[in-house]
Structure formats: C-alpha cells, structure tokens
Design an enzyme around this catalytic site. Structure first.
Site, short mmCIF file in Angstrom:
data_model
loop_
_atom_site.label_atom_id
_atom_site.label_comp_id
_atom_site.label_asym_id
_atom_site.label_seq_id
_atom_site.Cartn_x
_atom_site.Cartn_y
_atom_site.Cartn_z
CG ASP A 7 -1.66 1.25 1.46
OD1 ASP A 7 -2.35 1.69 0.53
OD2 ASP A 7 -1.56 1.81 2.57
CG ASP A 9 -1.46 7.82 0.42
OD1 ASP A 9 -0.30 8.10 0.05
OD2 ASP A 9 -2.48 8.15 -0.20
#
Length: 203
Positions: A7, A9
């Site tokens: 991922d 953020d």
C-alpha cells in the site's frame, strides 16, 4: 519472481485525513524507503497498489500524482532501491469499480502484468481494506502499525485481524522487511543474516 505488494499512504508515506495532494505533502515514513531497498537487495520486487480517489474527487490531477511518484522513485533510488510499478485506482467509492480496495481488481492487474500466481505473495497495508483486497486475490496479509493503524488500540488491531484470518502484524515496513528476509532464510535453511542481527543489536 519474488514479489511483494505495498500500500502507499500510511505504509510507505505519512497519511493525511485530507488526502496527500501534492509532492510537498508526500513525506516518507522514517525507515520505509530503506526497508524497500533492503527487500530489493534480498531479491524482492516491490509494486504499489493504492486507492487514489483524490483524482476522482478533483483534489489533484494525473500530472500531480505522477509528480508524487517521481518523488517516491527519486528518494528511493538514493537508498539504492526501486518500485517496479505503481498500480492505482482513481475512482471514488460511488463509482462501483472493481479496482478500488477492498475489491481485488488492482491485485488481479498485478498478477496479469507479471504473470505470477498471487498465492502467498505478501501484501502490506495499514487499513482493513488493504488486507481484504489482497486476501481476496490469494495474497498473504500483513498489517503495519503506521498510518491509520497507528491510531488503533491493541483490541482494535485484534478485531481487524479476525476479519482477515492469517494476518501478521508488524510495527512498520522496516519490521516487515526484517521478518520477510528472516522468514525466507529460515525456509531455505540458511543461517541468520548477520547484517540484520547487527541492525537489531544497534537498535
């Protein structure tokens, strides 16, 4: 091919409640870029799977997103690492797409692009939808306690893990890299990495 899906953020860079909207707001989490570089040096290819609904919401455009990722690539290169590719969903929740996590569309795209079976490919994220999307594609879920997960209690983390069985929890991406490299060496019957042992002794 040894592949890990990350991922963005809250996992690689600091998260913001009002969205990361510019290169200036894109700030790496301490140790995250170094962790990716160490994974690269151990033979792992890293790709990013990220929801970027800020595009669909009109908060920033593609050129701004590209500038954020250019910053990511440049800072990571200084650490001797690289991200092979960034896969992102530009849609809002109301669009009903298959690529917005927790749907597994981005992961299916990654599997098709690289021609790999995603079974047991590690996926790392800081929120439930990251793990749900990866697990739906057959990936091995890993939660890092950075980003949104940094604000969760132990009880909330435990509850999250019950929703995605098999989830392993790590303090951050650096700790995940330590675990993955050590785990692979253990599976292969290799001795512990002396560099990793030294890092832990110095910490």
């Amino acid at each position: 091919m040894k592949l890990v899906i990350l991922d963005r953020d809250g996992t690689i860079n600091e998260d913001r409640d009002d969205y990361v909207k510019s290169p200036d707001e894109w700030i790496p989490i301490p140790g995250a870029l170094e962790a990716i570089a160490r994974l690269n040096h151990a033979g792992w290819h890293a790709v990013v799977a990220s929801n970027q609904s800020g595009i669909g919401r009109g908060l920033f455009d593609m050129s701004t997103l590209n500038a954020m990722h250019l910053k990511l690539h440049q800072l990571l290169a200084k650490q001797g690492g690289r991200i092979d590719a960034v896969f992102f969903c530009p849609h809002t929740p109301s669009d009903g797409c298959d690529c917005r996590k927790p749907m597994p569309g981005l992961f299916k795209q990654i599997g098709e692009r690289y021609g790999v079976d995603l079974t047991q490919v590690p996926v790392v994220g800081d929120v439930l939808r990251d793990l749900q999307a990866g697990s739906a594609a057959g990936c091995q879920p890993h939660l890092v306690r950075t980003g949104k997960a940094a604000r969760m209690s132990d009880a909330q983390i435990d509850e999250l893990c019950t929703q995605v069985p098999g989830t392993r929890v790590h303090q951050d991406l650096d700790a995940f890299a330590d675990w993955l490299i050590a785990h692979e060496r253990e599976v292969l019957g290799l001795p512990a990495d002396p560099e990793a042992t030294g890092r832990k002794r110095d910490a």
